[in-house]
Motif scaffolding. Structure first.
Motif, short mmCIF file in Angstrom:
data_model
loop_
_atom_site.label_atom_id
_atom_site.label_comp_id
_atom_site.label_asym_id
_atom_site.label_seq_id
_atom_site.Cartn_x
_atom_site.Cartn_y
_atom_site.Cartn_z
N SER A 69 -68.62 -31.57 53.71
CA SER A 69 -68.69 -31.54 52.18
C SER A 69 -69.09 -32.55 51.38
O SER A 69 -69.37 -32.66 50.32
CB SER A 69 -67.80 -30.51 51.71
N SER A 70 -68.87 -33.70 51.95
CA SER A 70 -68.80 -35.11 51.37
C SER A 70 -70.75 -35.12 50.80
O SER A 70 -70.68 -36.21 50.06
CB SER A 70 -68.39 -36.30 52.00
N HIS A 71 -71.38 -34.64 51.65
CA HIS A 71 -72.59 -34.88 51.37
C HIS A 71 -73.09 -33.68 50.30
O HIS A 71 -74.40 -33.75 49.69
CB HIS A 71 -73.65 -34.51 52.77
N PHE A 72 -72.39 -32.95 49.87
CA PHE A 72 -72.97 -31.88 48.83
C PHE A 72 -72.69 -32.18 47.63
O PHE A 72 -71.82 -32.82 46.97
CB PHE A 72 -72.15 -30.60 49.26
N MET A 73 -73.59 -31.77 46.40
CA MET A 73 -73.25 -31.65 45.16
C MET A 73 -72.59 -30.37 44.71
O MET A 73 -71.65 -30.46 43.88
CB MET A 73 -74.81 -31.63 44.30
N LYS A 74 -72.87 -29.27 45.20
CA LYS A 74 -72.09 -27.97 45.07
C LYS A 74 -72.15 -27.33 46.17
O LYS A 74 -72.91 -27.57 47.08
CB LYS A 74 -72.63 -27.27 43.91
N GLY A 76 -68.96 -20.51 49.46
CA GLY A 76 -69.30 -19.40 50.46
C GLY A 76 -68.20 -18.76 51.45
O GLY A 76 -67.11 -18.81 50.78
N HIS A 77 -68.58 -18.18 52.72
CA HIS A 77 -67.54 -17.57 53.28
C HIS A 77 -67.68 -17.74 54.62
O HIS A 77 -68.63 -18.47 55.27
CB HIS A 77 -67.14 -16.21 53.02
N LYS A 78 -66.97 -16.96 55.61
CA LYS A 78 -67.26 -17.29 57.13
C LYS A 78 -68.67 -16.93 57.53
O LYS A 78 -68.86 -17.64 58.44
CB LYS A 78 -66.21 -16.26 57.90
N ALA A 79 -69.32 -16.01 57.02
CA ALA A 79 -70.79 -15.56 57.57
C ALA A 79 -71.86 -16.35 56.62
O ALA A 79 -72.94 -16.29 57.29
CB ALA A 79 -70.63 -14.07 57.44
N ALA A 80 -71.50 -16.71 55.43
CA ALA A 80 -72.73 -17.23 54.73
C ALA A 80 -72.16 -18.19 53.75
O ALA A 80 -71.12 -17.99 53.20
CB ALA A 80 -73.49 -16.30 54.22
N ALA A 81 -72.78 -19.29 53.44
CA ALA A 81 -72.58 -20.22 52.83
C ALA A 81 -74.02 -20.98 52.10
O ALA A 81 -75.02 -20.66 52.50
CB ALA A 81 -71.87 -21.41 53.25
N GLY A 82 -73.82 -21.70 50.98
CA GLY A 82 -74.76 -22.36 50.42
C GLY A 82 -74.39 -23.44 49.67
O GLY A 82 -73.19 -23.82 49.48
N PHE A 83 -75.14 -24.62 49.52
CA PHE A 83 -74.91 -25.68 48.80
C PHE A 83 -76.13 -26.54 48.37
O PHE A 83 -77.34 -26.16 48.39
CB PHE A 83 -74.17 -26.84 49.60
N SER A 84 -75.89 -27.34 47.61
CA SER A 84 -77.04 -28.33 46.94
C SER A 84 -76.81 -29.68 47.58
O SER A 84 -75.59 -30.10 47.53
CB SER A 84 -76.99 -28.14 45.44
N ILE A 85 -77.80 -30.38 47.55
CA ILE A 85 -77.58 -31.80 48.34
C ILE A 85 -78.67 -32.93 47.63
O ILE A 85 -79.85 -32.14 47.75
CB ILE A 85 -77.67 -31.61 50.02
#
Length: 560
Positions: A404-409, A412-421
């Motif tokens: 997560s240190s790479h992410f802006m936001k 999510g949860h166990k099966a699915a997640a999202g982030f901006s980078i």
């Protein structure tokens, strides 16, 4: 190459399944399905087979406060605005709340954020807009539970907030005027698994009982069924009753917008089931939020005029066709990259050609095809938006959280997640995630499991048995469609259909007494296996309606 699934049959309890089946007047193999769903008592089984909506509701203090707050604002002509999410749950929640309150004679407005222009849910710009417009009450639907700062800002400017959401409650919890969220309760509470449209329904039941006892709120369960199935929440307990009763209303085509959408989707007069919500109606609604604006979905679901409603239905259908086309383009490009890439335990790909509103669906397809957690990143001008999907029991959120240190936001949860980078960090993120996955994931983790409920004899393939199996519907999250196995079938005829993508097979039992037809969606690659002398099949059972005839049919899942 696509990964082979590992078949695993549930432990069979012949004595208990026989007894339970006799009590319910169901075949033992159907009773075994109930046992596989952790339903062992007779009362649990009866409630499951014939679900109903309970009288359970939110605690009296919160519910009374919420009802009084809304009535006070509306009756005194204060400005009330609904903020809904842009997915199917948000659209149906907003449609349910606005349509009921307007039928009751109240005035209010709604706003559905644009996925890319406004972002998800409540933010500071929307909060400031509420203050500028002198909104007296903001009702957040399917969003708001994480917006501590924005809600504090609203409250400091004399804007009350009624927060209806089903997402995990953070610490600290927002200081909204009233919050209705089932996650305040323990997991065994009747309301715990409600999505937002279910929360809205329960709230409106109480609101109408208090202020408008003659309003037939149960006639709005068609919207609840759509939102609940499309949001992939647990179809057990209360949700099961809500969806089953909602499907009855849905099939009456009472609501103009739903009837027009069903017609545009070419579903005709067929009996709408949870399958049609999950794979036809829900995706059409969600396409609006992915490619345009969720307001289109609300406008359709609340439409009262045939011409404008039909125009909206056509537009939504067209958006979904566009979504499918974009998805196929992304899938084709991604598959070519996967086949040529290193054999890592996870798949991570990025492209400036990929629409960020579509990549989640494609990530799911790739994850299933290759049995690997998959992360797809749509590259924009300034940063990348990513969607991640998992397989089996692998916790994709936990893996990504270590990066997560790479992410802006990130969420999510166990099966699915999202982030901006940030674009400059994509390569470093990919390297770290692949390194982590090599360390933490075994070959067994990456072999997707196909769970089988019971073995069937070809003599079971009759309409009465299939009808009994369908009594366990509606199917979905928490109640998957029963999966059966047979090694007692011979192929009479087989061919590819649907532009060569699907498999159509005529079987007969090895003793030659029991013929059955089967369809295998997306199983064209299995055609050669049907030439073997002995084959094994995993399938669902279904009824095929054609030319006024009803015949049993197998829906093939896998062949060996």
């Amino acid at each position: 190459m696509a990964s082979q699934k590992r078949w695993l049959i549930y432990p069979q309890n012949e004595n208990l399944s026989q007894k339970l089946g006799q009590s319910l007047q169901l075949p033992a193999s159907i009773a075994q399905v109930l046992l596989n769903r952790d339903i062992s008592s007779l009362q649990q089984a009866r409630d499951f087979v014939k679900p109903s909506i309970s009288d359970a509701n939110f605690d009296t203090t919160r519910l009374t406060a919420a009802c009084h707050l809304l009535e006070d604002k509306l009756s005194s002509k204060k400005k009330v605005m609904i903020l809904g999410d842009y997915d199917a749950d948000g659209m149906t929640s907003t449609s349910l709340m606005t349509s009921v309150l307007k039928k009751l004679g109240y005035e209010l407005s709604f706003f559905i954020p644009h996925r890319f222009e406004d972002g998800y849910g409540l933010n500071q710009k929307i909060a400031e807009r509420c203050v500028q417009k002198k909104i007296s009450l903001l009702i957040t639907l399917d969003c708001g539970i994480t917006n501590t700062k924005e809600i504090a800002y609203l409250r400091s400017h004399n804007v009350d907030v009624l927060l209806l959401d089903h997402h995990t409650i953070p610490t600290p919890c927002p200081d909204a005027t009233v919050i209705l969220n089932p996650k305040f309760y323990e997991p065994d509470h009747a309301l715990y698994d409600l999505c937002t449209v279910g929360i809205v329904f329960k709230f409106l039941v109480a609101f109408c009982d208090t202020y408008h006892p003659d309003y037939p709120i149960h006639l709005d369960l068609d919207l609840v069924a759509i939102g609940t199935v499309a949001d992939v929440v647990n179809l057990r307990g209360e949700n099961r009753g809500l969806v089953q009763e909602g499907l009855v209303l849905l099939n009456q085509r009472r609501r103009l917008g739903i009837r027009l959408l069903i017609e545009e989707a070419k579903l005709g007069q067929i009996d709408i089931t949870g399958y049609h919500i999950g794979f036809v109606i829900g995706p059409i609604l969600n396409a609006a939020g992915r490619l345009s604006t969720g307001q289109l979905g609300v406008d359709l679901l609340t439409s009262e005029h045939e011409d404008s409603g039909r125009h909206l239905a056509k537009k939504l259908y067209s958006l979904n066709q566009k979504r499918k086309g974009l998805g196929q383009d992304i899938l084709k490009e991604a598959l070519e990259v996967v086949e040529a890439s290193e054999d890592a335990p996870v798949i991570v790909m990025a492209s400036s050609n990929w629409h960020p509103g579509i990549i989640g669906i494609t990530a799911s397809q790739i994850a299933r095809t290759f049995s690997k957690p998959t992360v797809l990143i749509g590259i924009g001008d300034d940063f990348g938006r990513a969607s991640a999907r998992s397989i089996g029991e692998i916790d994709i959120y936990a893996l990504l959280n270590q990066c997560s240190s790479h992410f802006m936001k990130f969420g999510g949860h166990k099966a699915a997640a999202g982030f901006s980078i940030d674009l400059s960090k994509i390569d470093a993120f990919r390297d770290q995630l692949i390194s982590l996955s090599k360390e933490k994931l075994s070959k067994k983790d990456l072999q997707d499991i196909l769970y089988i409920d019971a073995k069937l004899s070809p003599s079971d393939f009759e309409l009465p048995f299939v009808s009994d199996a369908l009594k366990l519907s509606p199917f979905g999250q928490g109640n998957p469609e029963p999966v059966f196995y047979s090694n007692d079938l011979k192929v009479v005829d087989s061919r590819l259909v649907g532009d060569g993508k699907h498999l159509k097979v005529s079987f007969i039992s090895k003793d030659g007494k029991h013929p059955i037809n089967a369809i295998g969606f997306g199983l064209s690659e299995k055609l050669e296996l049907l030439y073997k002398k002995n084959i094994e099949c995993v399938f669902n059972v279904d009824i095929n309606y054609w030319n006024g005839q009803s015949t049993p049919q197998l829906k093939l899942i896998d062949i060996k």
